[in-house]
Design a protein around this motif. Structure first.
Motif, mmCIF file in Angstrom:
data_model
loop_
_atom_site.group_PDB
_atom_site.id
_atom_site.type_symbol
_atom_site.label_atom_id
_atom_site.label_comp_id
_atom_site.label_asym_id
_atom_site.label_seq_id
_atom_site.Cartn_x
_atom_site.Cartn_y
_atom_site.Cartn_z
ATOM 1 N N VAL A 9 1.003 -1.008 0.046
ATOM 2 C CA VAL A 9 0.233 0.039 -0.345
ATOM 3 C C VAL A 9 0.769 1.216 -0.304
ATOM 4 C CG1 VAL A 9 -1.565 1.022 1.447
ATOM 5 C CG2 VAL A 9 -2.005 -0.975 1.113
ATOM 6 N N ALA A 10 0.667 2.368 -1.067
ATOM 7 C CA ALA A 10 1.307 3.189 -0.881
ATOM 8 C C ALA A 10 0.602 4.509 -0.817
ATOM 9 C CB ALA A 10 2.185 3.335 -2.406
ATOM 10 N N ILE A 11 0.356 5.196 -0.235
ATOM 11 C CA ILE A 11 -0.447 6.936 0.077
ATOM 12 C C ILE A 11 -0.796 7.503 -0.841
ATOM 13 C CG2 ILE A 11 -1.651 8.010 2.074
ATOM 14 C CD1 ILE A 11 -2.684 5.106 2.862
ATOM 15 N N GLY A 12 -1.221 8.086 -1.156
ATOM 16 C CA GLY A 12 -1.160 9.258 -1.882
ATOM 17 C C GLY A 12 -0.191 9.132 -3.628
ATOM 18 N N ARG A 13 -0.217 9.963 -3.869
ATOM 19 C CA ARG A 13 0.538 9.766 -5.627
ATOM 20 C C ARG A 13 1.684 10.344 -5.614
ATOM 21 N NH1 ARG A 13 -0.682 14.983 -8.979
ATOM 22 N NH2 ARG A 13 -2.026 16.600 -6.921
ATOM 23 N N PHE A 14 2.508 10.962 -4.896
ATOM 24 C CA PHE A 14 3.971 11.631 -4.481
ATOM 25 C C PHE A 14 5.017 10.655 -3.743
ATOM 26 C CE2 PHE A 14 0.640 15.118 -3.736
ATOM 27 C CZ PHE A 14 1.151 15.997 -5.364
ATOM 28 N N GLY A 49 0.921 -0.537 18.826
ATOM 29 C CA GLY A 49 2.367 0.694 18.315
ATOM 30 C C GLY A 49 2.006 2.525 18.423
ATOM 31 N N GLY A 50 2.377 3.425 18.659
ATOM 32 C CA GLY A 50 2.548 4.496 18.969
ATOM 33 C C GLY A 50 3.316 5.305 18.131
ATOM 34 N N ILE A 51 4.330 5.044 17.475
ATOM 35 C CA ILE A 51 5.324 5.953 17.042
ATOM 36 C C ILE A 51 5.483 5.522 15.434
ATOM 37 C CG2 ILE A 51 7.843 6.472 15.982
ATOM 38 C CD1 ILE A 51 6.411 8.022 18.832
ATOM 39 N N GLY A 52 5.120 6.173 14.645
ATOM 40 C CA GLY A 52 4.804 6.615 13.323
ATOM 41 C C GLY A 52 5.361 7.272 12.466
ATOM 42 N N THR A 53 5.865 6.987 10.871
ATOM 43 C CA THR A 53 6.236 8.235 9.951
ATOM 44 C C THR A 53 6.216 8.096 8.658
ATOM 45 O OG1 THR A 53 8.702 9.541 10.290
ATOM 46 C CG2 THR A 53 9.305 7.308 10.206
ATOM 47 N N SER A 54 6.877 9.171 8.470
ATOM 48 C CA SER A 54 6.659 8.756 6.460
ATOM 49 C C SER A 54 6.925 10.809 6.652
ATOM 50 C CB SER A 54 5.074 8.436 6.034
ATOM 51 O OG SER A 54 4.721 8.393 5.403
ATOM 52 N N SER A 55 6.573 10.656 4.860
ATOM 53 C CA SER A 55 7.322 12.082 3.894
ATOM 54 C C SER A 55 7.031 11.693 2.321
ATOM 55 C CB SER A 55 8.753 11.335 3.830
ATOM 56 O OG SER A 55 10.273 10.950 3.548
ATOM 57 N N ARG A 56 6.717 12.582 2.173
ATOM 58 C CA ARG A 56 6.994 13.095 0.530
ATOM 59 C C ARG A 56 7.501 14.273 -0.526
ATOM 60 N NH1 ARG A 56 4.212 8.839 2.045
ATOM 61 N NH2 ARG A 56 2.284 8.636 1.420
ATOM 62 N N ARG A 57 7.473 13.716 -1.176
ATOM 63 C CA ARG A 57 8.360 14.955 -1.701
ATOM 64 C C ARG A 57 7.711 15.545 -2.824
ATOM 65 N NH1 ARG A 57 13.680 16.514 -2.438
ATOM 66 N NH2 ARG A 57 14.761 14.193 -1.872
ATOM 67 N N VAL A 58 7.397 16.806 -2.675
ATOM 68 C CA VAL A 58 6.627 17.840 -3.559
ATOM 69 C C VAL A 58 6.778 18.938 -4.398
ATOM 70 C CG1 VAL A 58 5.609 18.264 -1.369
ATOM 71 C CG2 VAL A 58 3.933 18.095 -2.898
ATOM 72 N N ARG A 63 -4.321 22.245 9.661
ATOM 73 C CA ARG A 63 -5.665 21.862 9.991
ATOM 74 C C ARG A 63 -5.723 20.662 9.123
ATOM 75 N NH1 ARG A 63 -5.948 27.939 10.158
ATOM 76 N NH2 ARG A 63 -6.222 28.306 8.153
ATOM 77 N N ARG A 64 -4.612 21.190 7.694
ATOM 78 C CA ARG A 64 -5.011 19.856 6.233
ATOM 79 C C ARG A 64 -4.419 18.505 7.306
ATOM 80 N NH1 ARG A 64 -5.927 24.931 5.339
ATOM 81 N NH2 ARG A 64 -6.546 25.210 2.895
ATOM 82 N N ALA A 65 -3.298 19.223 7.914
ATOM 83 C CA ALA A 65 -3.123 16.981 8.980
ATOM 84 C C ALA A 65 -4.131 16.540 9.028
ATOM 85 C CB ALA A 65 -2.400 17.757 9.481
ATOM 86 N N ALA A 66 -5.024 17.493 9.982
ATOM 87 C CA ALA A 66 -6.211 16.789 10.861
ATOM 88 C C ALA A 66 -6.787 15.927 9.565
ATOM 89 C CB ALA A 66 -6.953 17.963 11.506
ATOM 90 N N GLU A 76 -1.046 21.568 -3.524
ATOM 91 C CA GLU A 76 -0.062 20.455 -3.432
ATOM 92 C C GLU A 76 0.514 20.008 -1.869
ATOM 93 O OE1 GLU A 76 1.094 18.837 -7.974
ATOM 94 O OE2 GLU A 76 2.035 20.470 -7.629
ATOM 95 N N LEU A 77 1.383 20.769 -1.778
ATOM 96 C CA LEU A 77 1.731 20.780 -0.204
ATOM 97 C C LEU A 77 0.326 19.837 0.648
ATOM 98 C CD1 LEU A 77 4.164 20.443 1.309
ATOM 99 C CD2 LEU A 77 3.444 22.640 2.171
ATOM 100 N N TYR A 78 -0.527 21.070 0.508
ATOM 101 C CA TYR A 78 -1.746 20.175 1.066
ATOM 102 C C TYR A 78 -2.403 18.419 0.848
ATOM 103 C CZ TYR A 78 -2.558 25.601 2.163
ATOM 104 O OH TYR A 78 -2.584 26.498 2.497
ATOM 105 N N GLU A 79 -2.135 18.396 -0.078
ATOM 106 C CA GLU A 79 -2.470 16.976 -0.463
ATOM 107 C C GLU A 79 -1.505 16.420 -0.081
ATOM 108 O OE1 GLU A 79 -2.545 14.134 -4.003
ATOM 109 O OE2 GLU A 79 -3.116 16.512 -4.968
ATOM 110 N N ALA A 80 -0.163 16.789 -0.624
ATOM 111 C CA ALA A 80 0.822 15.149 0.280
ATOM 112 C C ALA A 80 0.589 15.700 1.986
ATOM 113 C CB ALA A 80 2.094 15.832 -0.015
ATOM 114 N N THR A 81 0.194 16.507 2.511
ATOM 115 C CA THR A 81 0.584 16.549 4.169
ATOM 116 C C THR A 81 -1.071 15.298 4.536
ATOM 117 O OG1 THR A 81 1.340 18.713 4.465
ATOM 118 C CG2 THR A 81 0.168 18.172 6.315
#
Length: 400
Positions: A18-23, A194-203, A273-276, A342-347
């Motif tokens: 599973v890859a979330i999103g398109r970036f 499980g409590g800690i998670g992380t991820s990143s995107r280039r946008v 707000r978008r992260a929420a 696009e930054l909002y979407e990636a967030t």
């Protein structure tokens, strides 16, 4: 025993195909892909059996996040917050909202350890900057919490000053361990360990590639409501866990979002707000007794504490303050609001994947009094995803 996070290789969401999103992700698919952001966990797992308040068992820890390279106290970063539901605590939040700046490391911990972690961070900062409280004003460290008392002897407040110092002194870039580590040791996401998670995107942002990364301390959600990239996984697997006692539906999540896109405080508030939205996408609904709090910052600009003539060392930032300006003035770069979609979407994507990484990386965790948080059954989840979710060309090859 008290120990740094283990070196056990834990799976991630992308191991399920599973890859979330398109970036595209950054190199580590972690918040540390934002240059200068560093993380370290100290994990504490001690004892077993019935709860003896003040003694144990212990299932907790502390996580330190350094928001940018260099000295964050002297070269602050633009920061903003958003509180989706406020049954939680982040110290220094009023100051961040007033000034639009963060000037300390960010510490994550158990609810009842907030005072102890704040005190230890003040001590650490005061040794680094002996002028605090004399020539400099006082400092309010940023400490955020979730409640791990279902598994952990929370009243015992087992995180020590030495643990906090170890976490801050050892922050580093590169891979970030996830799941039941650091502050996330005794946390649960959708009633799974499980409590800690992380991820990143280039946008693309304003004509250049920017990086956005998220790290979550996740401790929220009802098992039946869990969704993985739109698939109602929680509802489809919940029957197999009917025999497992669980805590109530409330919980909390702290979301940290970092970017190297040049944003100022107002824009970072919009990003928060978008992260929420990602919390709801995963299945959260901000329960009455839950705290969903988001902090976002940009590493692109640094705001100096001292005037140009007072600085003891050159800034380590991309700040434009080297330009000839009158004393007391400072220049900052920003991207136009029209370039931020696009930054909002990636967030939203990056926070959703961070939440799911927290739960995928979790391992069976038994705490005090027989209280148990099961690991997410990855084989069953992978089968459900294959059955109900059409694969996309961008999806990684599943390893389950």
């Amino acid at each position: 025993m008290s120990a740094s996070a283990s070196r056990i290789k834990r799976p991630r969401l992308r191991d399920l195909g599973v890859a979330i999103g398109r970036f595209a992700t950054g190199r580590e698919n972690a918040i540390t892909d934002v240059a200068g952001v560093r993380v370290h966990h100290v994990t504490k797992i001690e004892g077993e059996g019935e709860l003896v308040p003040g003694i144990g068992p212990v299932r907790t820890g502390v996580t330190a996040v350094m928001p940018a390279e260099g000295d964050i106290f002297l070269d602050r970063v633009f920061t903003a917050s958003y509180v989706l539901n406020g049954a939680g605590e982040v110290t220094g939040l009023a100051q961040i909202d007033e000034w639009g700046l963060c000037e300390t490391p960010i510490l994550l911990c158990s609810t009842l350890c907030v005072g102890r972690v704040l005190d230890a961070t003040v001590a650490w900062l005061s040794r680094l900057h002996p002028k605090i409280g004399k020539e400099y004003d006082v400092v309010i460290p940023v400490v955020a919490e979730c409640d791990d008392s279902f598994l952990n002897d929370a009243v015992g407040r087992h995180v020590t000053q030495a643990d906090v110092e170890e976490a801050i002194d050892n922050v580093r870039g590169g891979p970030v361990e996830e799941g039941c580590v650091g502050a996330g040791t005794g946390m649960q996401t959708f009633h799974f360990a499980g409590g800690i998670g992380t991820s990143s995107r280039r946008v693309p942002v304003g004509g250049v590639d920017a990086m956005v990364g998220a790290l979550v301390l996740s401790n929220f959600g009802d098992r039946e409501l869990l969704r993985v990239d739109g698939v109602p996984v929680g509802r489809l697997i919940s029957d197999r866990f009917n025999h497992v006692p669980r805590r109530g539906p409330a919980g909390s999540i702290i979301v940290l979002v970092a970017t190297d896109a040049p944003l100022i405080h107002r824009q970072l508030a919009r990003l928060s707000r978008r992260a929420a939205l990602a919390i709801g996408r995963a299945g959260g609904y901000a329960a009455n007794n839950s705290g969903e709090i988001i902090l976002s910052w940009s590493t692109a600009n640094r705001v100096p504490r001292l005037g140009a003539g007072e600085r003891t060392a050159p800034s380590s930032s991309r700040s434009l303050s080297a330009h000839p300006l009158a004393p007391g003035r400072h220049m900052a770069e920003l991207v136009l609001d029209t370039e931020l979609d696009e930054l909002y979407e990636a967030t939203v994507d990056v926070v959703e994947e961070a939440i799911l990484n927290a739960i995928v990386a979790g391992v069976d965790m038994t705490g005090h009094s027989g209280h148990h948080a099961p690991a997410l059954p990855l084989d069953a989840v992978a089968e459900l995803l294959r059955r109900y979710r059409p694969p996309r060309p961008s999806d990684p090859r599943p390893t389950f």
